[in-house]
Write a protein that holds these residues in place. Structure first.
Motif, PDB file in Angstrom:
ATOM      1  N   LEU A 165      10.003   3.867   4.539  1.00  0.00           N
ATOM      2  CA  LEU A 165      10.700   4.882   5.323  1.00  0.00           C
ATOM      3  C   LEU A 165       9.892   5.146   6.593  1.00  0.00           C
ATOM      4  N   ASP A 166      10.489   4.828   7.731  1.00  0.00           N
ATOM      5  CA  ASP A 166       9.820   5.007   9.021  1.00  0.00           C
ATOM      6  C   ASP A 166      10.609   6.020   9.851  1.00  0.00           C
ATOM      7  N   VAL A 167      10.135   7.249   9.872  1.00  0.00           N
ATOM      8  CA  VAL A 167      10.778   8.311  10.653  1.00  0.00           C
ATOM      9  C   VAL A 167       9.889   8.710  11.828  1.00  0.00           C
ATOM     10  N   SER A 168       9.065   7.760  12.288  1.00  0.00           N
ATOM     11  CA  SER A 168       8.138   8.072  13.379  1.00  0.00           C
ATOM     12  C   SER A 168       8.867   8.393  14.674  1.00  0.00           C
ATOM     13  N   GLY A 169      10.111   7.951  14.808  1.00  0.00           N
ATOM     14  CA  GLY A 169      10.875   8.245  16.017  1.00  0.00           C
ATOM     15  C   GLY A 169      11.884   9.355  15.841  1.00  0.00           C
ATOM     16  N   VAL A 170      11.829  10.049  14.716  1.00  0.00           N
ATOM     17  CA  VAL A 170      12.797  11.110  14.411  1.00  0.00           C
ATOM     18  C   VAL A 170      12.079  12.455  14.425  1.00  0.00           C
ATOM     19  N   TRP A 181      13.345  12.673  -1.239  1.00  0.00           N
ATOM     20  CA  TRP A 181      13.406  11.215  -1.308  1.00  0.00           C
ATOM     21  C   TRP A 181      12.162  10.635  -1.990  1.00  0.00           C
ATOM     22  N   MET A 182      11.009  11.238  -1.713  1.00  0.00           N
ATOM     23  CA  MET A 182       9.782  10.777  -2.368  1.00  0.00           C
ATOM     24  C   MET A 182       9.846  11.038  -3.878  1.00  0.00           C
ATOM     25  N   LEU A 183      10.423  12.153  -4.253  1.00  0.00           N
ATOM     26  CA  LEU A 183      10.562  12.465  -5.677  1.00  0.00           C
ATOM     27  C   LEU A 183      11.453  11.433  -6.360  1.00  0.00           C
ATOM     28  N   TYR A 184      12.529  11.044  -5.680  1.00  0.00           N
ATOM     29  CA  TYR A 184      13.457  10.076  -6.273  1.00  0.00           C
ATOM     30  C   TYR A 184      12.770   8.736  -6.515  1.00  0.00           C
ATOM     31  N   VAL A 185      12.079   8.195  -5.507  1.00  0.00           N
ATOM     32  CA  VAL A 185      11.505   6.853  -5.661  1.00  0.00           C
ATOM     33  C   VAL A 185      10.330   6.851  -6.637  1.00  0.00           C
ATOM     34  N   THR A 186       9.543   7.934  -6.650  1.00  0.00           N
ATOM     35  CA  THR A 186       8.424   7.970  -7.591  1.00  0.00           C
ATOM     36  C   THR A 186       8.893   8.096  -9.033  1.00  0.00           C
ATOM     37  N   ARG A 187      10.103   8.601  -9.230  1.00  0.00           N
ATOM     38  CA  ARG A 187      10.678   8.675 -10.581  1.00  0.00           C
ATOM     39  C   ARG A 187      11.426   7.399 -10.958  1.00  0.00           C
ATOM     40  N   ASN A 188      11.550   6.477 -10.027  1.00  0.00           N
ATOM     41  CA  ASN A 188      12.310   5.257 -10.277  1.00  0.00           C
ATOM     42  C   ASN A 188      11.458   4.007 -10.102  1.00  0.00           C
ATOM     43  N   GLY A 189      10.225   4.086 -10.554  1.00  0.00           N
ATOM     44  CA  GLY A 189       9.379   2.902 -10.688  1.00  0.00           C
ATOM     45  C   GLY A 189       8.895   2.292  -9.403  1.00  0.00           C
ATOM     46  N   VAL A 190       8.747   3.050  -8.313  1.00  0.00           N
ATOM     47  CA  VAL A 190       8.297   2.470  -7.056  1.00  0.00           C
ATOM     48  C   VAL A 190       6.878   1.920  -7.195  1.00  0.00           C
ATOM     49  N   LYS A 191       6.683   0.689  -6.663  1.00  0.00           N
ATOM     50  CA  LYS A 191       5.369   0.053  -6.684  1.00  0.00           C
ATOM     51  C   LYS A 191       4.765  -0.052  -5.285  1.00  0.00           C
ATOM     52  N   LYS A 192       5.626  -0.319  -4.306  1.00  0.00           N
ATOM     53  CA  LYS A 192       5.171  -0.456  -2.922  1.00  0.00           C
ATOM     54  C   LYS A 192       5.836   0.630  -2.084  1.00  0.00           C
ATOM     55  N   LEU A 193       5.029   1.555  -1.593  1.00  0.00           N
ATOM     56  CA  LEU A 193       5.556   2.704  -0.855  1.00  0.00           C
ATOM     57  C   LEU A 193       4.917   2.765   0.529  1.00  0.00           C
ATOM     58  N   THR A 194       5.778   2.848   1.562  1.00  0.00           N
ATOM     59  CA  THR A 194       5.323   3.003   2.941  1.00  0.00           C
ATOM     60  C   THR A 194       6.035   4.199   3.541  1.00  0.00           C
ATOM     61  N   LEU A 195       5.254   5.134   4.086  1.00  0.00           N
ATOM     62  CA  LEU A 195       5.808   6.334   4.718  1.00  0.00           C
ATOM     63  C   LEU A 195       5.158   6.517   6.074  1.00  0.00           C
ATOM     64  N   ASN A 196       5.972   6.468   7.123  1.00  0.00           N
ATOM     65  CA  ASN A 196       5.478   6.593   8.493  1.00  0.00           C
ATOM     66  C   ASN A 196       6.141   7.808   9.139  1.00  0.00           C
ATOM     67  N   MET A 197       5.356   8.870   9.311  1.00  0.00           N
ATOM     68  CA  MET A 197       5.863  10.090   9.932  1.00  0.00           C
ATOM     69  C   MET A 197       5.589  10.048  11.439  1.00  0.00           C
ATOM     70  N   SER A 198       6.128  11.018  12.175  1.00  0.00           N
ATOM     71  CA  SER A 198       5.916  11.081  13.623  1.00  0.00           C
ATOM     72  C   SER A 198       4.487  11.508  13.937  1.00  0.00           C
ATOM     73  N   ASN A 199       4.037  11.229  15.153  1.00  0.00           N
ATOM     74  CA  ASN A 199       2.648  11.479  15.536  1.00  0.00           C
ATOM     75  C   ASN A 199       2.255  12.951  15.466  1.00  0.00           C
ATOM     76  N   ASN A 200       3.190  13.826  15.741  1.00  0.00           N
ATOM     77  CA  ASN A 200       2.878  15.257  15.725  1.00  0.00           C
ATOM     78  C   ASN A 200       3.196  15.908  14.378  1.00  0.00           C
ATOM     79  N   SER A 201       3.321  15.084  13.360  1.00  0.00           N
ATOM     80  CA  SER A 201       3.709  15.596  12.048  1.00  0.00           C
ATOM     81  C   SER A 201       2.521  16.241  11.337  1.00  0.00           C
TER      82      SER A 201
END
Length: 493
Positions: A165-170, A181-201
């Motif tokens: 999930l790349d929301v760096s431009g949002v 959304w993080m709760l959903y994927v962590t409850r559904n067996g996620v193995k590879k997780l990438t989270l990119n927030m905006s610079n001022n986050s």
């Protein structure tokens, strides 16, 4: 049956289509394809001519994709009811790999190909919501952005093995949606997780990321890392990439216990001096910071470390012995040090040998200030202490023609009094053509009997006459290896 990466990309490119429905005179719908589409454009607009007569209903369409000769691709994708459906006959992991290479919206459109394909995209184990996709949705409205991702996750069936999930431009006003959304994927067996927030986050990672027992690969950008008091570590984590992360210690240190961790990258993070990571299997460590604030003591016991990248851009005030102990690890194969580290290790003086030998080192990358004799001499000592070195890369951080002592030092054979028998490849980046750099190149040419190529990459444009004279001088240097080639790359934007 197996496909390599190239074949997957080829198949994915050919099955990626633009599904456009248009009503034609016969009362049926025609499916417009990027390939094999027959059209006639008239003055009143676009008219669609059915391919091969009266088309069947959409649900009866079958896709036949021939992968191979170029002529097949040029003739396009043929639609037929009776011929073999080769794409659908592929093993499911191959189909997942193909759809995983498509943008998520095109993967979703594959559900209209046939009844068999209707739910394939909904069971894809890989969900990649990249920056382009998120920006496109957010450009319409925040509501459309959130509702679309909610629907994608709501309709998904089975485990989500990979979630990007790349929301760096949002520009997000609130973060509860990200938490959901993080709760959903962590409850559904996620193995590879990438989270990119905006610079001022200032997004604070939710507790369920720390407590996810299935994570093996974790990449985080622009987040606040504050684990809960119950955090015991990542039991299955293999790679951890943290970029522009702010660490908030719960007590004195932020301890991350990851017994299976093999790769750790810390890029421009804040508060890393409070970080303590324990992993006996770590083999690759990357630290890239503007200012040194990483406590490396916790890595001294990493006996399996094979690649060490320490990239600091400003002066370092730290204990020299700790770095020497880290460099002396007998398993190191790749070493990358910038000029501030060389300045610290040399202690501003010309060293007379090193207290360790890097017997396994094969790839050495150094940022060197060619106006500082201490850095040049320490670099040469590192090279001499690496008997199995095969590739050397030098990044010129600074240089000067006014320091005559450095040029005189490099012009004496005693500064490198032994042949470098295993060195085959040398690359010099940001080359300025100063006398000290020319003497350094001359020295390497004369001491490397197995040298295959010397690549020199110019840092700035220079006058044609000046550059020609530099190249002529480089070409005249005596070479110990008859196979040595000089590869000169002029400056280019």
């Amino acid at each position: 049956m197996g496909f390599g990466g190239g074949e997957w990309q080829q198949v994915a490119t050919r099955v990626m289509v633009r599904f456009r429905f248009r009503k034609i005179e016969s009362g049926y719908w025609d499916l417009g394809w990027r390939y094999g589409e027959r059209r006639r454009r008239g003055g009143d607009g676009e008219k669609i001519r059915p391919i091969g007569g009266r088309p069947p209903p959409v649900d009866d369409f079958r896709l036949r994709c021939t992968v191979g000769k170029r002529g097949d691709a040029e003739r396009g994708i043929s639609m037929t009811q009776d011929r073999e459906d080769r794409i659908s006959a592929l093993p499911r992991n191959i189909i997942d790999g193909i759809l995983g290479l498509l943008p998520v919206e095109d993967a979703a459109r594959s559900s209209i190909l046939s009844k068999e394909w209707r739910y394939i995209w909904a069971t894809l184990p890989y969900l990649v919501l990249d920056k382009l996709f998120c920006n496109k949705l957010a450009a319409r409205s925040q509501y459309v952005f959130k509702e679309t991702i909610d629907k994608i996750l709501l309709q998904h069936l089975g485990d989500v093995v990979k979630f990007d999930l790349d929301v760096s431009g949002v520009q997000l006003s609130l973060c509860p949606d990200i938490d959901r959304w993080m709760l959903y994927v962590t409850r559904n067996g996620v193995k590879k997780l990438t989270l990119n927030m905006s610079n001022n986050s200032t997004y604070k990672l939710p507790s369920y990321i720390y407590n996810c027992p299935t994570l093996t690969h974790l990449k985080l950008f622009n987040c606040v890392f504050k684990p809960p008091t119950s955090f015991l570590g990542f039991p299955k984590l293999v790679t951890l990439h943290l970029e522009q992360i702010t660490f908030v210690p719960t007590a004195e240190f932020c301890v991350i216990n990851a017994p299976l961790l093999v790769l750790l990258a810390l890029m421009y993070c804040n508060g890393t001096k409070y970080l303590n990571i324990g992993s006996s299997r770590l083999n690759t460590l990357v630290v890239c910071e503007n200012h040194y604030n990483v406590e490396l003591s916790c890595f001294m016991n990493c006996k399996s470390l094979t690649a060490l990248h320490l990239v600091i851009h400003n002066s370092i005030s730290a204990e020299r012995s700790k770095f020497e102990k880290l460099l002396s690890l007998p398993t190191l194969k790749v070493l990358n040090l910038t000029a501030p580290f060389l300045e610290l290790l040399s202690a501003g003086a010309v060293p007379q040998g090193l207290p360790f030998t890097l017997n396994c080192l094969s790839n050495l990358m150094l940022g060197v200030n060619f106006s500082q004799m201490s850095q040049i001499s320490y670099s040469l000592e590192l090279i001499k202490s690496s008997p199995n070195l095969s590739k050397l890369e030098i990044l010129v951080s600074a240089s000067s023609d006014t320091v005559e002592a450095v040029s005189e030092y490099l012009d004496t054979p005693d500064c490198l009094d032994q042949p470098l028998n295993k060195l085959k490849y040398v690359v010099i980046h940001l080359f300025t053509g100063s006398n000290t750099e020319l003497f350094f190149v001359k020295l390497l040419f004369a001491r490397c009997p197995s040298l295959t190529s010397m690549s020199i990459k110019q840092v700035k444009p220079s006058g044609s006459k000046e550059e020609r004279n530099i190249v002529i001088e480089l070409a005249r240097f005596r070479r110990a290896s008859p196979k040595a080639e000089l590869l000169y790359f002029p400056y280019s934007d």
